[in-house]
Enzyme design. Structure first.
Site, PDB file in Angstrom:
ATOM      1  CG  HIS A 129      48.641  29.995   1.566  1.00 14.87           C
ATOM      2  ND1 HIS A 129      48.476  30.169   0.229  1.00 14.87           N
ATOM      3  CD2 HIS A 129      47.642  31.058   2.139  1.00 14.87           C
ATOM      4  CE1 HIS A 129      48.087  31.125  -0.199  1.00 14.87           C
ATOM      5  NE2 HIS A 129      47.381  31.515   0.827  1.00 14.87           N
ATOM      6  CD  GLU A 130      45.807  31.444   5.858  1.00 11.59           C
ATOM      7  OE1 GLU A 130      45.912  32.689   6.211  1.00 11.59           O
ATOM      8  OE2 GLU A 130      45.060  31.030   4.823  1.00 11.59           O
TER       9      GLU A 130
END
Length: 271
Positions: A129-130
């Site tokens: 996600h990051e």
């Protein structure tokens, strides 16, 4: 970690490094005026991100090369140091806060307490996600806003068309503002999708993204009303809804496996 609020990331706000909490107040108009004249490139975002992360690395306990946290993170992400055209570097902050974040320069920082409650599949989803935020240039937008806020506080002339050189104190203020930024729900949803596709493409268990969100939902329900973690969940997409979106996608792809009841671990998953 000393006080700063982290809201940019997948998990969001807790307490962190030694930098004063910024109060924009009357500076908002100056920030707006500065944004009109500033030419902010990808190179500027990368340079300022590196300066911010270097500052945070100096002001937080970083796990050493032989630390169990570093060994685990390297085992999971050694092959993803070059991912989707990005050059990434990973470190662990040994702190009590539950969090993770990424910056435009490719720096990914994971907090040890997050690793204590997340399985390997869940960590892969969180960091995926990051990486999505970096790939989608969400972190560039956040860094530009952070720079302008620091400029409005006297770090540099906000009316300048070029990014100014900041001293260490000013970089600390900028780092605080960067980490206190929030992505839009659209940006969060796009990063969720990136994470899912990252998991799927690498043949990881995509259900890990589902269970990670379920754990975040449990944390938000168990937090005190005034906690930084609870405040973060007031401004971010609902974790249960995000989990259900992952489930629907996995069912459509034929990758869903019911994990059963999701609960927070009673012992550390990193030893």
């Amino acid at each position: 970690m000393k006080k700063i609020t982290l809201c940019l990331m997948f998990i969001g706000a807790m307490h962190s490094i030694n930098a004063q909490k910024i109060n924009l107040g009357k500076a908002a108009e100056v920030v707006s005026n500065g944004a009109k004249g500033l030419t902010f490139s990808n190179e500027d975002a990368i340079k300022l991100s590196k300066e911010s992360v270097d500052y945070m690395d100096k002001n937080n306990p970083v796990a050493g090369a032989k630390d169990p946290y570093t060994i685990r993170l390297n085992k999971l992400f050694a092959k993803h140091k070059s991912q989707d055209g990005l050059n990434l570097n990973y470190k662990v902050y040994k702190v009590k806060d539950i969090n993770a974040f990424a910056c435009a320069d490719g720096s990914v920082r994971v907090f040890s307490s997050l690793m204590d409650i997340m399985t390997d599949d869940e960590l892969l989803a969180v960091i995926g996600h990051e990486i999505g935020h970096v790939k989608n240039q969400d972190t560039k937008d956040a860094m530009k806003t952070a720079y302008l806020k620091a400029a409005a506080l006297g770090a540099a002339s906000s009316a300048s068309s070029k990014v100014a050189t900041l001293n260490e104190s000013q970089i600390g203020k900028m780092a605080n503002s960067f980490l206190d930024a929030s992505h839009s729900k659209k940006q969060e949803s796009e990063a969720d999708l990136y994470s899912y596709d990252f998991m799927k493409a690498n043949k990881y268990n995509v259900v890990g993204a589902y269970t990670a969100f379920k754990k975040l939902a449990l944390l938000s329900e168990g937090g005190t009303p005034q906690s930084g973690f609870q405040k973060m969940f007031n401004s971010h997409p609902d974790s249960n809804k995000r989990a259900e979106a992952i489930k629907k996608r996995a069912e459509k792809d034929g990758l869903w496996k019911d994990p059963g009841t999701v609960s927070l671990p009673t012992t550390k998953l990193t030893k």
